[in-house]
Design a protein around this motif. Structure first.
Motif, PDB file in Angstrom:
ATOM      1  N   ASN A 180       6.179  -6.165   8.656  1.00 34.27           N
ATOM      2  CA  ASN A 180       5.577  -4.970   8.051  1.00 34.27           C
ATOM      3  C   ASN A 180       6.595  -3.818   8.040  1.00 34.27           C
ATOM      4  O   ASN A 180       7.353  -3.636   8.990  1.00 34.27           O
ATOM      5  CB  ASN A 180       4.327  -4.587   8.860  1.00 34.27           C
ATOM      6  N   ASP A 181       6.578  -3.011   6.975  1.00 30.75           N
ATOM      7  CA  ASP A 181       7.596  -1.958   6.836  1.00 30.75           C
ATOM      8  C   ASP A 181       7.469  -0.843   7.880  1.00 30.75           C
ATOM      9  O   ASP A 181       8.478  -0.313   8.366  1.00 30.75           O
ATOM     10  CB  ASP A 181       7.583  -1.365   5.413  1.00 30.75           C
ATOM     11  N   ALA A 223      -1.596  -3.292  -0.634  1.00 33.13           N
ATOM     12  CA  ALA A 223      -2.265  -2.060  -1.074  1.00 33.13           C
ATOM     13  C   ALA A 223      -1.516  -1.382  -2.219  1.00 33.13           C
ATOM     14  O   ALA A 223      -2.132  -0.884  -3.153  1.00 33.13           O
ATOM     15  CB  ALA A 223      -2.411  -1.093   0.100  1.00 33.13           C
ATOM     16  N   ASN A 224      -0.189  -1.386  -2.163  1.00 33.50           N
ATOM     17  CA  ASN A 224       0.582  -0.641  -3.170  1.00 33.50           C
ATOM     18  C   ASN A 224       1.572  -1.497  -3.946  1.00 33.50           C
ATOM     19  O   ASN A 224       2.515  -0.982  -4.536  1.00 33.50           O
ATOM     20  CB  ASN A 224       1.318   0.527  -2.490  1.00 33.50           C
ATOM     21  N   GLU A 272      -2.937  -1.458  10.954  1.00 34.01           N
ATOM     22  CA  GLU A 272      -3.118  -0.914   9.597  1.00 34.01           C
ATOM     23  C   GLU A 272      -3.948   0.369   9.659  1.00 34.01           C
ATOM     24  O   GLU A 272      -5.011   0.473   9.010  1.00 34.01           O
ATOM     25  CB  GLU A 272      -3.777  -1.978   8.711  1.00 34.01           C
ATOM     26  N   GLU A 287      -5.153   6.875   3.581  1.00 36.77           N
ATOM     27  CA  GLU A 287      -3.923   7.047   2.800  1.00 36.77           C
ATOM     28  C   GLU A 287      -4.169   7.624   1.407  1.00 36.77           C
ATOM     29  O   GLU A 287      -3.297   8.284   0.863  1.00 36.77           O
ATOM     30  CB  GLU A 287      -3.069   5.771   2.758  1.00 36.77           C
ATOM     31  N   HIS A 345      -5.392   2.841   6.844  1.00 36.61           N
ATOM     32  CA  HIS A 345      -6.626   2.555   6.102  1.00 36.61           C
ATOM     33  C   HIS A 345      -7.877   2.910   6.900  1.00 36.61           C
ATOM     34  O   HIS A 345      -8.972   2.407   6.600  1.00 36.61           O
ATOM     35  CB  HIS A 345      -6.642   1.087   5.665  1.00 36.61           C
ATOM     36  N   GLY A 387       2.785  -4.153   3.816  1.00 37.81           N
ATOM     37  CA  GLY A 387       1.465  -4.734   4.026  1.00 37.81           C
ATOM     38  C   GLY A 387       1.531  -5.573   5.291  1.00 37.81           C
ATOM     39  O   GLY A 387       2.600  -5.721   5.899  1.00 37.81           O
TER      40      GLY A 387
HETATM   41  C1  BGC Z   1      -0.027  -0.733   3.938  1.00 40.25           C
HETATM   42  C2  BGC Z   1       0.784  -0.823   5.212  1.00 40.25           C
HETATM   43  C3  BGC Z   1       2.136  -0.186   4.989  1.00 40.25           C
HETATM   44  C4  BGC Z   1       1.982   1.224   4.446  1.00 40.25           C
HETATM   45  C5  BGC Z   1       3.320   1.871   4.138  1.00 40.25           C
HETATM   46  C6  BGC Z   1      -0.117   0.711   3.484  1.00 40.25           C
HETATM   47  O1  BGC Z   1      -0.837   0.793   2.303  1.00 40.25           O
HETATM   48  O2  BGC Z   1      -1.332  -1.238   4.136  1.00 40.25           O
HETATM   49  O3  BGC Z   1       0.941  -2.147   5.614  1.00 40.25           O
HETATM   50  O4  BGC Z   1       2.848  -0.177   6.193  1.00 40.25           O
HETATM   51  O5  BGC Z   1       1.194   1.226   3.280  1.00 40.25           O
HETATM   52  O6  BGC Z   1       4.025   1.170   3.179  1.00 40.25           O
END
Ligand code: BGC
Length: 250
Positions: free
Chosen positions: A104-105, A77-78, A150, A162, A153, A66
């Protein structure tokens, strides 16, 4: 310099010590299943277990799924909603007693690919896309990161990109590679139209099957699979805090 890289994901939390000058893992990665609910406290506990497993007392760098600013996680989000506006850096430092940075990942994975993988020495605009539980994106210009893009989205046909085109959407809806590639193509064409990238790098879980969907894509931008596969998230998480100077002057 060695940093413990941690990749926080919707299904697993993975970590390994990283040599950040070489961009390589110093040990086999250790993986725990993401707790349910994936609250900040439960995840911080897993990170502590990983640190203990490696008998770690140095720096920790985490990749979080995120948006993250100054160690504060802003979206979720997840993962559990408790991460919204959570001071993740302080929480993890408190639990592990190790100096920690959080980025952020997708930014993390992108940094790893730009420094050591498919984006090495590439000039111009590079977009890293991770296809996994969600869609993560990282934007680079001449090797410099614009953090927290981001773009997973973006709105496509009235839906979050996504939910239509992540690897999870493919598996959940049992889409063929070809049918999924069609959705991805629509998404990539949209990105192409907005950013005119010079290179797109595809990473995340789905990238190990790149030959099953990349041939179906019709965009004009060169598109290549990530080279670091599983290691990108961990290596990039370790790099992230240092490169982005998220917490202190170097
Ligand atoms: C998040 C991103 C994240 C991606 C992969 C998305 O739902 O908003 O911040 O990099 O998922 O994990």
């Amino acid at each position: 310099m060695h940093v413990l890289g941690i990749d926080i994901g919707g299904s697993g939390i993975k970590g390994a010590p990283v040599d950040i000058e070489a961009g390589s893992l110093l040990a086999e990665r250790y993986r725990l299943i993401t707790p349910d609910p994936s609250t900040p406290e439960a995840v911080a506990d897993c990170i502590d277990q990983i640190a203990k497993y490696f008998e770690w007392d140095g720096r920790i760098g985490c990749g979080y799924p995120g948006a993250v600013k100054n160690g504060v996680t802003l979206t979720a989000a997840n993962v559990d909603q408790g991460w919204i506006n959570c001071d993740a850096k302080s929480l993890i430092e408190q639990v592990t007693q190790c100096k920690t940075s959080v980025v952020n990942d997708a930014d993390a994975a992108g940094l790893a690919e730009i420094r050591f993988g498919a984006g090495r020495d590439v000039q111009g605009v590079v977009i890293m896309i991770t296809l996994g539980t969600g869609i993560g994106t990282a934007l680079f210009i001449d090797g410099h990161l614009l953090p927290n893009a981001e773009l997973g989205h973006l709105d496509i046909r009235g839906k979050d990109a996504e939910t239509r085109a992540s690897d999870r959407a493919r598996a959940k809806k049992n889409l063929s590679w070809r049918a999924w590639a069609k959705r991805l193509d629509e998404y990539f064409l949209y990105l192409e139209k907005l950013f005119w990238p010079d290179l797109i790098i595809v990473g995340g879980g789905a990238s190990k099957n790149h030959e099953k969907f990349i041939p179906y894509l019709t965009l004009h931008t060169p598109i290549v699979p990530a080279q670091m596969f599983n290691a990108a998230g961990i290596v990039g998480a370790a790099l992230g805090g240092m490169e982005m100077a998220v917490d202190e002057p170097k």
